[in-house]
Structures are given as C-alpha cells and as structure tokens.
Scaffold this active site. Structure first.
Site, PDB file in Angstrom:
ATOM      1  N   GLY B 148      -1.206   2.502   0.364  1.00 47.32           N
ATOM      2  CA  GLY B 148      -0.931   3.421  -0.729  1.00 47.32           C
ATOM      3  C   GLY B 148      -0.246   2.668  -1.855  1.00 47.32           C
ATOM      4  CB  CYS B 149      -0.563   2.785  -5.549  1.00 47.43           C
ATOM      5  SG  CYS B 149      -0.521   4.556  -5.864  1.00 47.43           S
ATOM      6  CG  ASN B 150       3.354   6.210  -4.969  1.00 48.64           C
ATOM      7  OD1 ASN B 150       3.475   5.803  -6.110  1.00 48.64           O
ATOM      8  ND2 ASN B 150       2.768   7.368  -4.680  1.00 48.64           N
ATOM      9  CB  THR B 153       5.745   0.323  -5.469  1.00 49.76           C
ATOM     10  OG1 THR B 153       4.410   0.485  -5.944  1.00 49.76           O
ATOM     11  CG2 THR B 153       6.639  -0.126  -6.605  1.00 49.76           C
TER      12      THR B 153
END
Lengths: 342, 342, 342, 342
Positions: B148-150, B153
């Site tokens: 997932g992109c979040n 991060t």
C-alpha cells in the site's frame, strides 16, 4: 562521449528544469552551476528536489573555469543576460534562455524592452531557437536565443498557416493561458498562492506583451509583409502549461493538412485528429506540443489550439533540444520523458 | 537485452504511471496492455498524455499471449486481481499492485477486506514488495505483492525504529496526508475537483484503513510481539504525494542515526540533516523518498516526517524497482527521473 | 443604532476579511481604514474585490480622528501592534488581531516572541478573545486579544476535555493543516503558487510554533498544572481553512458527550454525530467550527477533528464576534453567512 | 413580511448556492426543499456546509404542498425541468435555472437541445432572466428563465456594444474560461480533481456550445439582423468564476463609455477605469460582475473582459435577483455579500 556543461542562472525555474532534464541525459555532464545571489550554497538548499544529484555547489558565473566547458546554458533575466554573455569566451557554445537575443533588430529590441542593446553585434550572430524551423542554422550556431514560451506556442500554430498562405493575415487572434511558472520565481503579490489559486485574469492586454516582438519579427518575415496579430495572455492557477487558442480565417481542413504535413516527422510536435483539441494536462513535464484544429460553425473560420509545457518545450526543453543539435547529438537525447499525468 | 512486459489494468492511474516509467526504461519493452473495460481502444484514447508512444492497443487480459512475456504487472482492483493472477501461466513473473497478496494470513486478509481469499496458496508464495527490506527475496520471487502507498511511507519511517528497539511500541501515531490519485480514477463525488480542491478532511479515522493490516503484519513481525499503531489518513487537494508525520517516543538523535544508517546505501531513500523535514513538492513524479527527524520540545519524543509520490515510490515506481530485481537488472533502471518541480 | 468602526492594518488578509464581514453588518459603519504602507490609496487599489463598497481611502493610523470611533480593530503585525495600541486613546474599545496581548505573562511573551513587551501593563488588561470561553469578560473588556487561528482550533477540541478531566494530560498530540492565508500577504518564496500548490509540508516541527505559548497558558490554567501538548502544523495547498486532528487518551463517548454539552447552545460551534468527522470545505468563508469524534480501534483512545476557516472563525470572524459583545449587540450580528461551497 | 419559498433540485450546486444566499435573506423563508434522488435525507447529509440551518428535510417535488408557496426555484437538469414546471400550479411564481425556457423559438430549442420542447406554450410566457435588460418584464412575470452562466457573461459585454452600433457584428470573438462548478455535481472523469487540477483545455470548440443559442437569439434581436459570434469556452482548474475575453472591432473609448453609461446605476455590474481588466478572484462568491476595456495596439480594435461567479451572478444569484423583483422586493435583498477573497 560526454560533453561538459555549465548553467548560469541555476537558481530560477528554467535553471532547475534544465538540471532536471540533464539528470538523465546520456551524454551531458554538469561541470558548473552559477547563481550569483546564491553562490556558495549547495544546490539542495535552493532546490531540495534535486538533492539526489551529485552536483557542484553554486558559484558566481565569474568563478566558472570555461576551459573544457563545451556549452553553457544561460538562464538569466533579460538585460543581465546580454551583459554576461558578451563577456564569455567565444570558444564556448551558448544557449540563452533570456529574451536578449530573440529580436534581431536593435530598434525593435529597444522598443519592446526599453533599453538599448549592449551587444548588438551578437544579435546578428544569434540564431532564433525555434528548433523545428531553424534546425540547420542551430546546428551550426555558436549562440542560440531561446524563444519566449508564449511565442513558441503561437508559432507552432501559426507559422505553417502563414507560410502556406492559408489564412487572412489581418485577422489573427491568439488567446492564451499560461501557468504560473512562466513568471519565474519572483516575489510578487499576484504570484502568491492566496492571490492566484482558484481564479484567473488577463494581463498585458491590448498588445503590450513583449512576446509580440517575436511574433511580429517572425510572422512578418514569413509573410514578406508586416503582420500584427492580436494577443491576450491570461494567468491560470496551474504551475506548468500553456494553452493557446488561435482564431483564424481560413479553411479548417487545409489548415489541419498543413499542420499535419509540417510536423509529420517531428519527434515532439503532434497533430491530433481533425476536430480534437489538446489539454495542458497531457503535456505536463514533457517536451511535447499537441496541436488540434476545429472548423467553426461559420464557414471559412477555424480554431487551432496548442498545448505545451512552458518550462519544458517552451523553455528549458527547447534549450536542451538545441544544445543536442549544436553538439552533434541526437536531437531527442534526454528529452523523451513522458508527460507526468495525473 | 530487452525483456518483454505485459500490463494488466492499464487504464487506471497506476497503470498509466507504469507506462510513463517504462517509456524511458532501457531494457523493458511493452508487449501487451490489457484493460477489459476499454479493450479495443488505442491507449491514446484513454491516456492522451501517452500518445507519443508506439504501443499496442488495449486488449482484454484473456487475449494476451503470454508466450514470450517475461513479466506481467497487474494493476487491477483487489479481489479481481487474485482471480486473474491465479489464472496466469506460472512461467510469467508477476508484480501485483493490488492489495491481494500483501497480507500473508488468510484470516487477516478476510478481516480487512471482507471476503475469503480465492488463492490462499499464492498468499504464501508472494513476497512483500517493500524493496529496501525484502530485496533478496524479491530477486528470487515469482510473485511480488506491491505494498500500500501509505503502508510504504509509514514503514520507511518506522521499520528501523522498531527493529532497533528505539521507540515505545505502544505509543506510535502516524498522521498522513495523501494526494487524490491514491484513490484511483474512480467516479466518486468526493473526488470531484469542486468537492476536493481548496480544503482537506480526514477519512477512515479510528483505525479502519486497510493499510493498517500491513502495518500490523510487518511491525508485529519485526517486534516479535503484537504492535498496533494509530493511523489517520487525510485527503489533500493535490494529485500526487504522501506526507506522513509520525509521533514517536524515543531519542531523536538515535532515531536519526538509525534512519541514516539504514538508508545510507539506498539509491531512493534519503535522510535529511537532523532538524530538517521534507515536502511532497520535492519528490513529485519521482521514485525518491525523503525522511526528516526533529526532536520535540518534550524530552524523549521525536517527530519523523516522510514524503514520497504515492504513484511512483508508493506504487508503480516500487513495482518497477522490484521488476528490475526480478529480472536481474540494475534496480534503478528507468527510475532515476528527477522530481518535477515546480 | 450604528457604531462607528476603525480598522488599522486594513491592507492585510485579516483586514480584508473584517471589511468583507462588516459589509453586511447591520449596526457597524466603517469610519476609517488605516494601512500606513498604502496610505493615500483607495481600498479598491489594494483589494479590488471590495470595490463595490463606499469606503474611505486608506490613511495612516496617526491620521485617524478617534473622536466618535466606538471600536477599533487592529490587524497589525505583532510587536508593531503593541506600539500602536499603547498610543490609542483609552476611550476607544480595541480588538487586537495580533499576537501581542494573547500571553498574559511578559516572561512567556518574551520567550516565545523574542522581544520584551512594550506595554506589559496592557497585557494584564487584555482579555483573551476565545469567545465561547471568555464571553463575560469580553463583554466588559476595553481590550480584547484575538487568539491565534491554530490556537483557537486546538482549544475548541481540547478545553472541554481538559476541563472535564477526560484525557491523559501528558499524551496530547495535535496535528494540524493550515491554509495559506494563515501566513498573511507576505512575499515569501514558499508562499508562491508554484512552490505551494500540489503538495504539502510540515513546519515549525518539534514544539517551536508560537501558538504553543497560548496552548501552554490556557491548558495549564485549566488543568491547574503544567500541560505541554505536542503540536505539528502543516501548510496545505488551499487558501482558507484549518483542519486539526487531535490524538487523545480517554473514552470517545465521554469526549463526544462533553463536547456536545459544552457547545449545545453555541451558535457557531457544531458537534457532528459520533463517528463523523468534518472537512474544511464545509466551513469555508464562514464563522462556523465543526467538531467530530471517533473512537480508535485501541481502547481508551480517541481522535477528535476540528475544522474552521482561519480567516473567519480563526481570526476576523472571532474579532467581530467579540466586537459585537463589547458593544452590546447580538453576538451573531453580521456573522451568519453560510459557508461558500463549492 | 416574509415570502414562502420552495426549491426543486436542491441537491445540485445551484440549489446549494440558492440556499446559501437565502440563509441571510431578510424576507424569504424556505418552506420546502425537493431532490427526488435524495428524498428523505436531511440537507446536511447532502450538503454538510449547510448543517447550521434549520431547514426541512429533502422531499420529492411531488410531495411539496404548494399552497402558501409564493415562489419556486427550479434547479433541475434541462428537459426534466420543463416536464416538472408544466405540472406546477399556476398560482406559484417560478424562477427556472435550467436551459428549458431560455430559447423562445421551439425550432431553435430543438436544434440546440436535440428534443422537441414539451411545453412550447410556456416558452412564450417565459421571460428571459438577464435582470439588467429585462427588469420590467421580470417584475411582471410568472415564469422567468435563468440565463446560461456563460451567456450572461458574454451579454454583459456585448449587448451595449451591439445595441449602440459600436462594433462590427461579423467579427465578434468571445473566448471564455469557466470554473468547474459550471459543469454541476456530475460524476464525469474529466471533472475529477486528478484530471482537472493543474491544467486547462478548451471544449465545445467551433460553435457547438448550447449557450450560443442564447447569444444568437439575443444578439440577433438586438441588432435586427442575424448575428453569429464565435465562442470558445475553456475549463479552468478553479471551482467558481467565469472570465470572458471579447475581441471586437470598434473604438475602445466609445465602448468603454457605452458600458459605463449602461451600467452606471446598476448595483451589481461595475465598469473598471479604462485600461484595467478584472479577475475572477475578485468576484468569487458574490453577485458582482466586473467589466474592463482595453484598446488594442491595432487601431479600431478593443478587448473587453468580464468576470463574474458562475454560481452566483451567473446562476443562483441572478435567480434570486429576479425573485426579489417578482415579489416586489428590493432587487438587492440578500445579495450584497462581498466577494470571498482570498
């Protein structure tokens, strides 16, 4: 084989865009970066987005050792640019991104820019940098004058139409929206986010924008008679991009055919199918220019729309395209980056 | 030597981003583009910004001839992805950008996603795609699950701190702003420009965002005990970018040192000098992640901020980085594009 | 009956917002507008959006005849404000929008603002302008100190929770996004559209933002012991609006009940149903503050989100609300404008 | 004395704008809100920004009891509007915001909208709602047809010039940028933030935009001969606002004088000093229209620029202005809100 490059004026947006493009260029190496007001700083302090690059710190342009420099990009404000460029060694090829060498006529220069030119002999020498139309002369040039970003956009539309005798030369209107970066990194109230986002306005209305000097020069030369277009730029709430909408009197099909033919072999200028028009969203961050033609409901009238990125095709990308030519490289080297959408 | 690539799900934003990156990749060639809802259309009809590329028209994924395809990127919605991937020939390497193979535990998958997994045996096989931490396993993998992109991060911030025992595992708060493209090209009222520009809001508040499944899995495994962070995403009025602000209890200097050491040799993760924090503006359109650490005024507490582009490092750039590894290429191939600023 | 109003500092954004609100106020008449750097200009030259109003030209504040002025709004930069206000006639009621009289303690003032206070006796006199909590004292005040916009937002969330003993005082985190207008009409590079749109970043990280002085003062007084929260503001690419996300340790239901009870009769503060959170889009241009509470998945933890318009409820709207009270008017006079959405 | 108002089509942007304006109207009370697709919901569920208002829940329009309703605003899509309005009791005054009654000629209606008109007898009855030019007839009307937002903007520029015989009727070009809310709350890919922010494009190029039907009707009637202008709208990355730039052949001074005289007594239309041009930023959220005139460098040509808010002066504000007239109120009631800048 690698060529050694200097950039003077590296702390502005066109300077940053040059560095962005050179970052993945196969044959250019940045040897020096000058920005007199920020000399001594690392590039990352001025442009944190470039911190991954291993580049020399900023210096003053006077500190650059030009021995071994093959080509210098000069991204200074106009007037300063002519002063600096006239002092650079003549062994260095130069691509100037300022307005200083765009107008060949010193009288026209002074009329549009308000000061006498400090290096009129170099005005003669400079080649106008609209690559697709000055390619051969650019290849051989020592000094190339990058065009205005609006001026480039308008010319991609209008040059083939004027050259082909396809439109009424007295009834040309060019309405244009330009993104904010076109105004540079200058601290002006109207460029603040709070003043500019969520709205738009015209500026330099009525024929006062300096890029008209380029239009007059180029279109009159093409037509063999004086041509004065009407031109209104607008400031749009977006960072990159120019959308130009031209209103011309002529046959849309012939116009489309002329554009398609002119740009058939061009790597960066693309003509959309008849009836489609482009969007700045689709050229953002790239060196491409998209053109579209639509017939008006009134016979004998056409609308031609062009979209490009003012920082890339309108300025630094064009400069790099010209530099490739001047150094005998493939014109597209380092410039095939796809647009950044969304 | 060139590798032959297919993309399934080419009409969404992560599909477009893959094509953008592959456009200048030195060793990958796109052999097939699938998007079942738009099959039969040329890519330029779906993504006009890619019209300069000479690519095959869109087909259904069932129409792809996988003979000769070395690697397939799968950018489908979750649930659809597992159904499609389980039918692809096992001779093809796969990088999946969906959520379907991120969670190794079928029970956890069903808890977070609401449906039983259709290919649980492949959950075992899949390698979690956070390149910097799973590099060796990715090199050898047939199926890699993009994060997932979040989730990516947050992990760039927190993994070294948890692994190093540097922070209180029960007091981790991750507050995050994500750009609009993270929600995909879906027609939802809250994604309209008129609803979203010029403001912000939180969503999935209170621990309901599905990327928490990844945080729980990864952080608990690292810590050797259950770890549950608090996580609040916000939807920001920008297209690309994630800014994550983590509040942790530990010594800022030790935290900075751990991050600096962990990422010292990483080509894409950069740790700013102590006390500086990053901005999404400076990673836009690139595969870089910037990290910054600041000590809070209250002793023993630190704030760590990360910025990356959700479409690039958070998704398609990560996918390409993994594909490079899976095919034995330099991990950075095609990924050194500088951020697009301004 | 009409009251006569002066505004000092009319050329900034909070000055413009005051004039916008006063334009439809039923009982206030603007008698004088001062902006020393723009004295002599008509208001329309500085704020073209106010050209329809029949208002006096800008003057210097020294030129204002305070005879007959009932109340003066002072929207100057801090430090300048205390110097000017200490010279105004004591017959005039004053609402100060600067930071100069927010902190009652001269030592705290100097610690946060870096200079000794020039009018410490007026610090005593000034009433803190958070209307809902200082209403009675504001009614009787001669000098009211408008709160910081971030400080107001955080206090709407946290005051009832601290006063009610509902949360752990040592574990309060306030993460906040503020729109650009909060930084005023100042010419700074990071406030340019090209630098700020399409991205976000944190600033004043680690407990250095001056509004922490207000939080410390108010929360410690409420709690009867020192309270230091953690606070990180972010700069968002939107002009108006603050979204504050608070992480607290306490029972969400009790927190929701306390907020609902505290604000039940308030005209401008609205508590959403349990589990819903607000958006800045829905308060833009208005004096409303929306609050929402969500229980975290981890027991005993809650997230509280507040949204308001920094220029209105966070600054000029608050100032007008206080002015209404000081002059014996209905507190909501001129302030019931609905938010401007989309 | 209060008038009782119904709104049909309350869940769209023009419906929301009507409610926003009515929220502080001194003499109108909202008795019923209809939105058939959202019937049964509270208004706050559809428009959270209006949650502070004590208003009836949404119903279907068939459920409205029209006894006691003085005036009904109808903000439905075209075609639906004529079907609904033809069934409403004739005792109710109606302001229609759709396109259905703008064109008086059923043939023209069908040509532009593609379907035969379902209530041609009401086309005759309807008064065109451009207040400043139809004021007396609007006062006496039962049914008023709100104008297109682009159509209003262009007419504020061109009506006085055509009526005064000041320009060449065959050489009128209207280039226009419209904000996103002009497209309504519809789920279309090109209206997503990710597709629309940070760029611009033309649409309905070549004379196909339906508002040309209004221009043709009105300008031809004024001129006493057929007039066909050229018109290109652009979609700008902002929510509210229209900026129209007209290119005309005539004397700029005479044009400025005609505009100044026409609008001298108008409360909402303001003509800037000769040589200045307006910005949409300065009319946002208000019922004002700003006009500016500049002479082109080519003699006998002028550029006229108009700015207004498409949702207010271009639609719902105009509707309210007309409703005020129809009910014998001061035309400006509820409409003097100052623009919301920044």
């Amino acid at each position: 084989m690698s060529h050694s490059i200097a950039i003077i004026g590296a702390s502005g947006y066109t300077g940053a865009e040059l560095i962005r493009l050179l970052a993945t260029h196969p044959a250019f190496e940045i040897a020096a970066l000058a920005a007199n007001s920020k000399a001594g700083q690392p590039l990352a302090a001025v442009f944190p987005h470039l911190r991954h690059l291993d580049l020399p710190d900023l210096v003053t342009w006077e500190e650059i050792d030009f021995d071994g420099i093959d080509l210098c990009f000069c991204a200074l404000p106009h007037k300063t640019s002519q002063e600096v460029i006239s002092k650079l060694p003549r062994t260095v090829k130069i691509v100037d991104l300022s307005a200083d060498f765009r107008l060949r006529d010193p009288v026209a220069y002074e009329a549009w820019y308000g000061n006498p030119h400090a290096a009129p002999e170099m005005q003669d020498e400079a080649v106008y940098g609209l690559t697709e139309f000055y390619r051969d002369r650019i290849r051989a040039a020592r000094l190339v004058a990058g065009t205005g970003c609006n001026a480039a956009t308008g010319q991609y539309i209008l040059r083939p139409l004027i050259a082909g005798g396809l439109i009424d030369l007295d009834e040309i209107i060019l309405d244009l929206q330009c993104g904010v970066s076109g105004a540079g990194r200058s601290l002006k109230e109207n460029l603040l986010h709070a003043e500019l986002s969520e709205g738009t306005n015209a500026y330099a209305v009525g024929g006062t924008h300096r890029h008209l000097g380029e239009f007059d020069q180029e279109f009159s030369a093409l037509a063999g008679r004086p041509v004065q277009i009407q031109f209104t730029p607008h400031l749009g709430p977006f960072n990159r991009g120019i959308l130009a909408t031209a209103y011309v009197q002529g046959e849309a099909k012939a116009i489309h055919a002329a554009l398609a033919e002119t740009y058939a072999a061009e790597p960066f200028v693309q003509v959309l199918p008849m009836g489609e028009t482009p969007s700045t969203h689709h050229v953002r961050g790239s060196n491409f220019c998209h053109l579209g033609v639509v017939a008006d409901r009134r016979a004998g009238r056409a609308i031609v729309v062009a979209a490009l990125d003012n920082l890339t095709k309108g300025s630094s990308g064009q400069a790099l395209q010209n530099a490739n030519l001047m150094l005998g490289l493939d014109e597209t080297a380092g410039l095939m980056l796809a647009p950044c959408f969304p």
